[in-house]
Motif scaffolding. Structure first.
Motif, PDB file in Angstrom:
ATOM      1  N   ALA A  28      -1.791  -4.360   1.160  1.00 47.07           N
ATOM      2  CA  ALA A  28      -2.334  -3.744  -0.041  1.00 47.07           C
ATOM      3  C   ALA A  28      -1.412  -3.890  -1.237  1.00 47.07           C
ATOM      4  O   ALA A  28      -1.673  -3.325  -2.303  1.00 47.07           O
ATOM      5  N   LEU A 165      -8.631  -5.584   1.588  1.00 50.40           N
ATOM      6  CA  LEU A 165      -7.263  -5.091   1.496  1.00 50.40           C
ATOM      7  C   LEU A 165      -6.326  -6.189   1.019  1.00 50.40           C
ATOM      8  O   LEU A 165      -5.467  -5.959   0.153  1.00 50.40           O
ATOM      9  N   ARG A 186      -5.621   1.165  -1.503  1.00 50.97           N
ATOM     10  CA  ARG A 186      -4.209   1.441  -1.243  1.00 50.97           C
ATOM     11  C   ARG A 186      -4.028   2.787  -0.554  1.00 50.97           C
ATOM     12  O   ARG A 186      -3.172   2.937   0.324  1.00 50.97           O
ATOM     13  N   ALA A 189      -4.942   2.330   3.062  1.00 51.80           N
ATOM     14  CA  ALA A 189      -3.910   1.551   3.753  1.00 51.80           C
ATOM     15  C   ALA A 189      -2.706   2.428   4.087  1.00 51.80           C
ATOM     16  O   ALA A 189      -2.152   2.344   5.199  1.00 51.80           O
TER      17      ALA A 189
END
Length: 301
Positions: A28, A165, A186, A189
């Motif tokens: 990310a 991603l 993000r 992730a």
């Protein structure tokens, strides 16, 4: 040989769990230098909750929750407050390492170790005196690790979410124009990485030792980040790098036990030398990406 294999797998498991968490963040576009803090806080939480509740399951769940909370804080500081990702990551490490030591003193009134009688389940393999009996010391999380690696590989390489991603990490403006929300990607992730770091901390404290001491990780998070960089940010590459670091740690322990002629300090310091190289490479990538994004923004304006 079987004992060396068991030691290698024990050392590999927490490193690889944390490295897979760092892999998701790296995909990310986040250079996650907070892995050390997440794993350390998770290790303390796992033992503390397991000790108080009498359940290793609750300890693992609490460890995951603590790592996820720190991950959300990390996301807020770098994505909402626009903090420098490397500086904030080191700050998260400071919070995790120092915070766990502080909580150890406040909650348990000790600066030493706390122990629990409720560690992770260890599957039985082979007879008590057979060659495979040494594998009985491996926890259930270690046995589940190949499945986790496979699932991360499927996510990153064979799913739209993994493609999105990667797009967010490499081409955030193109991802936004394609309808992907970079900020949300993000966050997800980092949350996924927090779950994996929670498992890493649980494996480190409940899977091997059933105890926690201040700074138990001792640089494990940085070694995990190194595995991400040297694994070329690919699931199988990261797995291979994590296994390599686990074997290196096992060799260091074996060298100490057998008193090799080669100084054990040289063997033990190799992962940390590689860590310095990896952090330097990541810092260069971060500066290059920041300059490229700034130039693109100026061009658009």
């Amino acid at each position: 040989m079987w004992q060396f294999l068991a030691n290698s797998l024990q050392d590999t498991s927490p490193i690889l769990f944390a490295a897979l968490g760092g892999l998701l963040a790296f995909r990310a576009g986040i250079f996650h230098l907070g892995l050390e803090g997440l794993v350390c806080m998770a290790s303390f939480t796992a033992v503390a909750v397991s000790k108080e509740t009498g359940s290793a399951t609750f300890g693992v769940l609490a460890a995951i929750a603590s790592a996820v909370l720190l991950s959300v804080l990390y996301w807020f500081l770098i994505d909402v407050m626009n903090g420098n990702v490397i500086i904030v990551g080191l700050g998260i490490t400071g919070i995790g390492v120092a915070g766990s030591s502080y909580l150890l003193q406040v909650v348990f009134n000790t600066q030493g170790a706390i122990q629990t009688a409720n560690g992770l389940y260890h599957p039985v393999v082979g007879h008590a005196r057979g060659p495979l009996s040494v594998l009985n010391g491996l926890s259930i999380l270690t046995w589940c690790l190949p499945v986790v690696v496979f699932l991360i590989w499927v996510l990153v390489r064979r799913s739209f979410s993994g493609l999105a991603l990667t797009a967010v990490g490499e081409f955030p403006f193109a991802a936004r124009s394609a309808g992907i929300a970079p900020r949300r990607a993000r966050l997800l992730a980092l949350i996924g990485g927090g779950v994996l770091c929670g498992l890493a901390g649980s494996e480190l404290s409940l899977g091997n030792l059933d105890s926690f001491t201040p700074n138990l990780t001792n640089g494990l998070g940085y070694v995990a980040f190194t595995a991400v960089v040297f694994g070329a940010v690919a699931p199988l590459g990261v797995a291979a790098a994590g296994i390599g670091f686990g074997i290196a740690n096992a060799i260091g322990i074996q060298a100490q036990l057998e008193r090799w002629s080669v100084p054990t300090e040289i063997i033990m310091m190799l992962p940390y030398v590689l860590t310095l190289i990896a952090v330097t490479i990541a810092a260069g990538f971060n500066r290059g990406r920041g300059a490229a994004q700034a130039g693109f923004a100026e061009l658009r304006s």
